[in-house]
Design an enzyme around this catalytic site. Structure first.
Site, PDB file in Angstrom:
ATOM      1  N   GLU A  45       0.975   3.921   2.079  1.00  0.00           N
ATOM      2  CA  GLU A  45       1.672   4.338   3.358  1.00  0.00           C
ATOM      3  C   GLU A  45       2.750   3.432   3.841  1.00  0.00           C
ATOM      4  O   GLU A  45       3.736   3.968   4.095  1.00  0.00           O
ATOM      5  CB  GLU A  45       0.591   4.163   4.407  1.00  0.00           C
ATOM      6  N   HIS A  83       0.958  -1.250   0.044  1.00  0.00           N
ATOM      7  CA  HIS A  83       0.149  -0.002  -0.219  1.00  0.00           C
ATOM      8  C   HIS A  83       0.811   1.247   0.065  1.00  0.00           C
ATOM      9  O   HIS A  83       2.112   1.220   0.264  1.00  0.00           O
ATOM     10  CB  HIS A  83      -0.950   0.073   1.367  1.00  0.00           C
TER      11      HIS A  83
END
Length: 340
Positions: A46, A44
């Site tokens: 992040e 992802h």
């Protein structure tokens, strides 16, 4: 947030079934980490940004285009937990995640850990950026873009069927960039047989991003080689047959809801295929390329789309972009739906 949204665009058309998210980490006025959802949906955004920032993430502010996920997956930890463990001070989120596994829980988990959370910055742009994921969540189907390349008088070919080329090289290059931003591309059987389209991406460096090819046809089974006048120039042998590994058959516009791993679908032709998607109200975005030519008596861009009164045609489309591409023009329209 604008920078995070720009990073998110790098993943568009490659992250399904996950959303294409962008993330920026800032500490003491300096960018210390950048991330965007990688092909296939992991890592992802992040996680990528945190890995780049390392210890510099402690006390930083995170700008992310979608609410950090709250659920643990076999493919990786919850991003909300990663941000908490990294010691962030603040998280700015463009859009709340509609996935019920997160849907506000990611933001609440961050707040419970003492992290300041702001939601809504850049929300409109984030909706546009992640339209594929959001449409799949809300409507259970891909986000559909219809591309039309027409003459000034709305024709897509001469009466003979000759259509190469209505527009110039700059417009065609832009259309190939659009192909690279979609997981799949669809044409009707008439276009397939007449034009022998390759439907790949022919931009240097982006060839690997050619989308999956779909054929709208009521006939199941193998896809025969095209036999039209342009099949020879496209390099097809008369006996050639393409199997399911290269093309997939879609039986109707409504059947796109059954497609897996496809959140962005580009419909390229022809007139009846375009009309069938419009008649079913399955087009979310229009790309209208216009070449500065008049054909007269040619093939129209659309067939019947089911309107019975002119009033029904008004208020359906909102123009979101207009630009010049060499000698051609491009207009982009989005379907106006309730709540948008």
């Amino acid at each position: 947030m604008a920078a995070a949204l720009a990073l998110a665009e790098r993943g568009r058309g490659r992250t399904a079934p996950n959303p294409n998210v962008g993330c920026i980490l800032v500490n003491q006025g300096k960018v210390v980490g950048r991330g965007w959802t990688q092909p296939g949906g992991r890592p992802h955004a992040e996680a990528m940004a945190l890995a780049e920032a390392g210890e510099k993430s402690r006390g930083a502010t995170c700008y992310v285009t979608l609410e950090p996920c709250a659920h643990v997956s076999p493919r990786g930890p919850a991003c909300s937990e990663l941000l908490i463990d990294a010691g962030l001070e603040r998280v700015v989120i463009a859009l709340e995640d509609p996935d019920p596994r997160t849907a506000g829980q990611g933001a609440e988990r961050l707040r419970a850990a003492g992290i300041a959370v702001d939601i809504g910055t850049g929300a409109g742009d984030a909706r546009r950026s992640m339209a594929g994921f959001l449409t799949r969540q809300a409507l259970g189907r891909p986000f559909v873009t219809l591309k039309l390349a027409t003459s000034l008088d709305g024709c897509i070919a001469l009466a003979s069927g000759e259509s190469r080329w209505i527009t110039g090289p700059e417009a065609r290059a832009h259309a190939h960039l659009e192909r690279a931003r979609h997981e799949a591309i669809l044409v009707g059987r008439g276009t397939y047989e007449a034009d022998a389209p390759r439907l790949d991406v022919r931009l240097e460096g982006l060839e690997v991003r050619s989308p999956r090819r779909l054929l709208l046809s009521r006939h199941a089974g193998l896809v025969p080689a095209p036999t039209g006048p342009q099949s020879e120039t496209a390099g097809w042998a008369p006996e050639q047959v393409r199997g399911d590994d290269e093309w997939s058959i879609v039986s109707s516009p409504q059947a796109i809801s059954q497609l897996t791993g496809i959140d962005h679908l580009l419909v390229e032709g022809g007139a009846q295929t375009a009309a069938s998607f419009l008649a079913a109200d399955l087009v979310d975005r229009l790309l209208l390329y216009r070449g500065p030519i008049l054909i007269g008596g040619g093939k129209p861009a659309l067939g019947d789309i089911g309107l019975t009164h002119l009033a029904e045609a008004h208020g359906r489309w909102r123009r979101t972009d207009a630009r010049r591409l060499g000698s051609d023009s491009l207009e982009v329209y989005e379907r106006v739906r309730q709540g948008t």
